[in-house]
Design a protein around this motif. Structure first.
Motif, PDB file in Angstrom:
ATOM      1  N   PHE A 169       0.825  -1.203   0.000  1.00 17.81           N
ATOM      2  CA  PHE A 169       0.000   0.000   0.000  1.00 17.81           C
ATOM      3  C   PHE A 169       0.862   1.256   0.000  1.00 17.81           C
ATOM      4  CE2 PHE A 169      -3.816  -2.324   1.595  1.00 17.81           C
ATOM      5  CZ  PHE A 169      -4.694  -1.807   0.677  1.00 17.81           C
ATOM      6  N   VAL A 172      -1.876  -4.850  -5.187  1.00 11.43           N
ATOM      7  CA  VAL A 172      -2.252  -3.865  -4.169  1.00 11.43           C
ATOM      8  C   VAL A 172      -1.878  -2.497  -4.723  1.00 11.43           C
ATOM      9  CG1 VAL A 172      -1.861  -3.089  -1.820  1.00 11.43           C
ATOM     10  CG2 VAL A 172      -1.665  -5.500  -2.384  1.00 11.43           C
ATOM     11  N   PHE A 203      -2.980   4.795  -5.866  1.00 12.50           N
ATOM     12  CA  PHE A 203      -4.151   5.000  -5.054  1.00 12.50           C
ATOM     13  C   PHE A 203      -4.869   6.318  -5.390  1.00 12.50           C
ATOM     14  CE2 PHE A 203      -5.690   6.179  -0.729  1.00 12.50           C
ATOM     15  CZ  PHE A 203      -6.733   5.285  -0.718  1.00 12.50           C
ATOM     16  N   ILE A 209     -10.173  -2.446  -3.764  1.00  8.80           N
ATOM     17  CA  ILE A 209      -9.150  -3.071  -2.930  1.00  8.80           C
ATOM     18  C   ILE A 209      -9.491  -4.539  -2.672  1.00  8.80           C
ATOM     19  CG2 ILE A 209      -7.982  -3.013  -0.685  1.00  8.80           C
ATOM     20  CD1 ILE A 209      -7.410  -0.587  -2.426  1.00  8.80           C
TER      21      ILE A 209
END
Ligand SMILES: Nc1nc2c(ncn2[C@@H]2O[C@H](COP(=O)(O)OP(=O)(O)OP(=O)(O)O)[C@@H](O)[C@H]2O)c(=O)[nH]1
Ligand SMILES: [Mg+2]
Lengths: 714, 80
Positions: A437, A466, A472, A503
């Protein structure tokens, strides 16, 4: 099964830690200990460096080095990987053992957890067998006090014959004493005098018999009786290291190998098999730890503590998963809502500066192409990177780090392990995903906590599912523009939900691909899984926020300058070189367009992902720049107009969804690829790590796009 | 009941067992020993994970999660 280090290409990483940049007068100090006992915290407080710490076992996998000086002498400190033992069952253990054995540290500090002294003593005793130049640092004394555990440090020192210092590294308590003790041992002012472990008579006899022969061969470079014991225990990895570092093959020596055969034969006549002998040796150490611990630790019987009650909820059948998802949701929600305002402000600020720059250039009367390439190309891309990407990163990362510091991550691994077992992989993969992350390259490195080469490779290949901190914000931007927009006042909620879905999808894909890999090119059964669940700890909020914002901010800004500015220039040039009346940019986009449309994207989006290879942070800015240089909109001074720009270029909600999916599933960025190459020592696995997520992304986007079209819902 | 030997994963949550034997071999055995799981160690079964496996145990004042593959290879005598 049957995959060896050789066949998977994973060699031993950093086979021997190399000491960097020290003068010969520097003392070299090794920092060893069980995982999660505060080694990195001790390291940081001594050296003033910012080695990352975290409340889970296995945080440090690289070997940090740093220096400090004390009373006019310089010390080089080496942070070793945390291990439960150094009998070399794993690469990490071998690295730690080899450094203590062959790296010639003047002193080895063994950092121990005061709340769990008995288990920690086992490693301390193992190290004391190798070297007597040891200082024991009993850390986490504050936590022990809170749990009503008291330890008689003087007595412990007396029993073991080495200096013992109590510390609370986080508050800096006891560190001066530690430096003092290290100095004394380094200068030889204290001669540690540890007692040796009492092995049973048979083993002891063998050791004594073998020692003189070993001495004649090795001299005093390595503790002879310890080496004798290791030989009797058939420790081949140590023999290997000896031949590596000392260029000696002990088994070539006839006398030693004959004596050894002799000893083995006698032992087997006494009923010892290889296995029971090993048991006996290990058990002797553990028994000794137990006895010592009993005599120095007073533990006022503690009832079930708070941790126990919290865990009963956080990992319960009913609440375990809902809480996990809710926590993630809350983090995303805070990030989405919180990033809005600063993004807007940054955008405004940057465009105000842009106007001033244009004024400046027209005043300087530079040729137009110069200011266009500098301002409209480079500066604007940079401005977009910072204003769109930076705020979500600066909010998400510190909050996630708070969870890490609290100790929640191992609980995630505990909850999810069942599924990883079903996928034939290691439960610690969940931890490496959490690191992903932050940054997939960091996630790939974190895979070192997985011992089995097969499972480590799976962790490496799938880490990219991820979304890292650089991808993100793309998800956030898409969700914010195209999903929140439809949901009215529930906008932030809908956006959060869609990111959560993304996610969870990523986790799901990870499991499926892991299982497919386990059944095909990385065949095998799950290896051993043991995971320590550390106590919850109060996070150092101030420190986390400051550190992660500063480390991140500087990092992102640095990358933005390095990557975004030239990328912006490239886009500008491509948009301004005309071939046959059409710009190069349009040519390229048209080339990709037919394929890209099949998977719900368009040529520009696909090209932005390709140009984003150096860093995903620049994908959206490149997309904006491409659309703008196409001439559909010349001014873009707020985020709201961004959506308009996209819609003018034919975006629908489906384009946004496919872009989100492709963000989650495409090739890793260049940094991650290079890291994979370094970790696996193989281009083959790097290539596989490139192709697996790419194919996955193309397939899923294709299915989504075509289904939507067939159903006619776009 | 008192004398009954069961594998650790069968130990009821909340109760404790005295380690009698390790049936694991090789590397797994080593790992378990490193964690301090030797004969006569007292282990308490703390809780199951949401899907029932792994299970968390209290072993020498640390909390350690083991999959059933490992815990089934630790034989204990139920004590309380
Ligand atoms: N209360 C308290 N917490 C501490 C102390 N020292 C370290 N910690 C915390 O313990 C956790 C682990 O610390 P690290 O320094 O990362 O441990 P480590 O030994 O380097 O761990 P690995 O790298 O995983 O082997 C972190 O959350 C620290 O903040 C201390 O003296 N008191
Ligand atoms: Mg560390």
């Amino acid at each position: 099964m049957g995959l060896t280090n050789q066949s998977t290409g994973i060699g031993i990483i950093d086979r021997m830690i190399e000491i960097k940049s020290t003068s010969p007068e520097d003392f070299i100090i090794a920092l060893a200990g069980n995982p999660n006992t505060g080694k990195s915290t001790v390291f940081n407080s001594l050296t003033g460096l910012k080695q990352h710490t975290g409340n889970w076992p296995g945080k440090t996998v690289t070997n940090a080095q740093g220096r400090y000086s004390y009373r006019e002498r310089n010390y080089t400190l080496v942070d070793l990987p945390g291990t439960y033992s150094i009998l070399a069952n794993s690469v990490e253990e071998q690295i730690a053992r080899d450094f203590i054995c062959f790296g010639n540290p003047q002193v080895t500090i063994v950092v121990m957890d005061a709340t769990c002294l008995e288990r920690n003593l086992n490693l301390a005793l193992q190290i004391l067998e190798i070297t007597d130049r040891v200082v024991l640092c009993v850390n986490l004394m504050d936590e022990a006090r809170r749990k009503n555990i008291s330890i008689n440090l003087n007595k412990l020192s007396e029993i073991l014959g080495v200096p013992v210092v109590g510390t609370s590294a986080r508050n800096g308590e006891g560190l001066d004493n530690l430096k003092n003790a290290v100095e004394k041992v380094a200068l030889g002012k204290i001669k540690p005098n540890p007692n040796s472990i009492a092995y049973n008579d048979k083993v002891q006899g063998g050791i004594e018999e073998l020692t003189p022969y070993i001495n004649s061969k090795i001299g005093d470079r390595i503790d002879n009786s310890w080496l004798a014991l290791r030989l009797i225990d058939r420790d081949n990895s140590l023999l290997e290291s000896i031949s590596n570092f000392l260029k000696l093959d002990l088994m070539q020596n006839r006398v030693i190998s004959e004596k050894l055969l002799d000893i083995w034969e006698r032992l087997s006549r006494d009923g010892y098999t290889e296995e029971t002998l090993r048991d006996n040796i290990v058990t002797s150490l553990i028994k000794e730890s137990e006895i010592i611990s009993k005599s120095v630790v007073t533990n006022i019987k503690n009832q079930k503590n708070l941790d126990y009650k919290i865990d009963n909820i956080l990992t319960s059948k009913t609440f375990g998963f809902p809480i996990m998802i809710a926590l993630l949701g809350i983090i995303f929600w805070i990030t989405i809502v919180g990033a809005n305002y600063p993004s807007e402000m940054l955008a405004k600020g940057f465009f105000w500066i842009e106007e001033q720059l244009l004024v400046l250039f027209s005043y300087l009367k530079t040729p137009p192409w110069i200011h266009e390439i500098l301002v409209l190309g480079m500066y604007r891309t940079l401005a977009w990177v910072v204003s769109v990407m930076l705020p979500p990163m600066a909010i998400f990362f510190p909050i996630f780090t708070l969870l890490e510091d609290l100790g929640y991550l191992p609980r995630i691994a505990f909850n999810l392990d069942y599924y990883f077992k079903k996928a034939c992989t290691h439960g610690k993969q969940a931890l490496t995903m959490c690191m992903g992350f932050g940054c997939n390259a960091a996630g790939v490195i974190a895979c070192r906590i997985i011992d089995s080469p097969r499972e480590r490779l799976i962790g490496i290949i799938t880490n990219n599912f991820v979304p890292c901190n650089g991808r993100f914000p793309i998800l956030i931007a898409m969700a914010g523009m195209f999903i929140a927009g439809f949901a009215g006042i529930f906008g932030a909620f809908a956006a959060t939900l869609s990111i959560l879905v993304a996610i969870v999808l990523g986790i799901f894909i990870t499991l499926i691909i892991s299982r497919i890999l386990s059944k095909t090119i990385l065949k095998g059964l799950p290896s051993t899984f043991t995971l320590e669940l550390p106590p919850y700890r109060k996070p150092q909020i101030g420190r986390i926020i400051i550190r992660s914002i500063f480390d991140r901010t500087l990092f992102v800004l640095g990358r933005a300058v390095v990557v975004a500015a030239p990328a912006g220039a490239v886009i500008w040039i491509m948009g301004n070189i005309n071939l046959g009346g059409i710009s190069l940019l349009v040519h390229c986009a048209r080339f990709f367009d037919p394929f890209a449309r099949l998977i719900g994207l368009d040529g520009y989006i696909f090209m932005a992902f390709i140009l984003g290879l150096p860093a995903n942070e620049i994908v959206i800015p490149i997309l904006i720049m491409s659309y703008m240089s196409k001439g559909s909109m010349l001014e873009l001074s707020s985020l709201n107009e961004m959506k308009e720009l996209f819609i003018n270029n034919g975006w629908t909600w489906m384009t946004a969804v496919c872009t989100m999916i492709f963000t989650l599933n495409h090739w890793p960025c260049a940094t991650t690829l290079l890291t994979i190459r370094k970790e696996t020592q193989s281009w083959k696995w790097t290539w596989i790590s490139f192709i697996v997520p790419t194919i996955t992304g193309i397939i899923i986007c294709f299915i989504v796009a075509q289904t939507a079209r067939i159903l006619g819902i776009v | 009941m008192k004398e009954k030997i069961i594998s650790l994963n069968k130990l009821a949550i909340g109760s404790s067992g005295l380690v009698k034997q390790l049936t694991a071999q090789g590397n797994i055995r080593r790992r378990l020993l490193d964690l301090g799981i030797t004969k006569d160690t007292i282990i308490e079964s703390l809780r199951k994970s949401p899907k029932g496996d792994p299970i968390a145990f209290q072993i020498r004042s640390a909390v350690i999660a083991l999959r059933s593959e490992e815990s089934s290879k630790i034989l204990v005598q139920w004590i309380e």
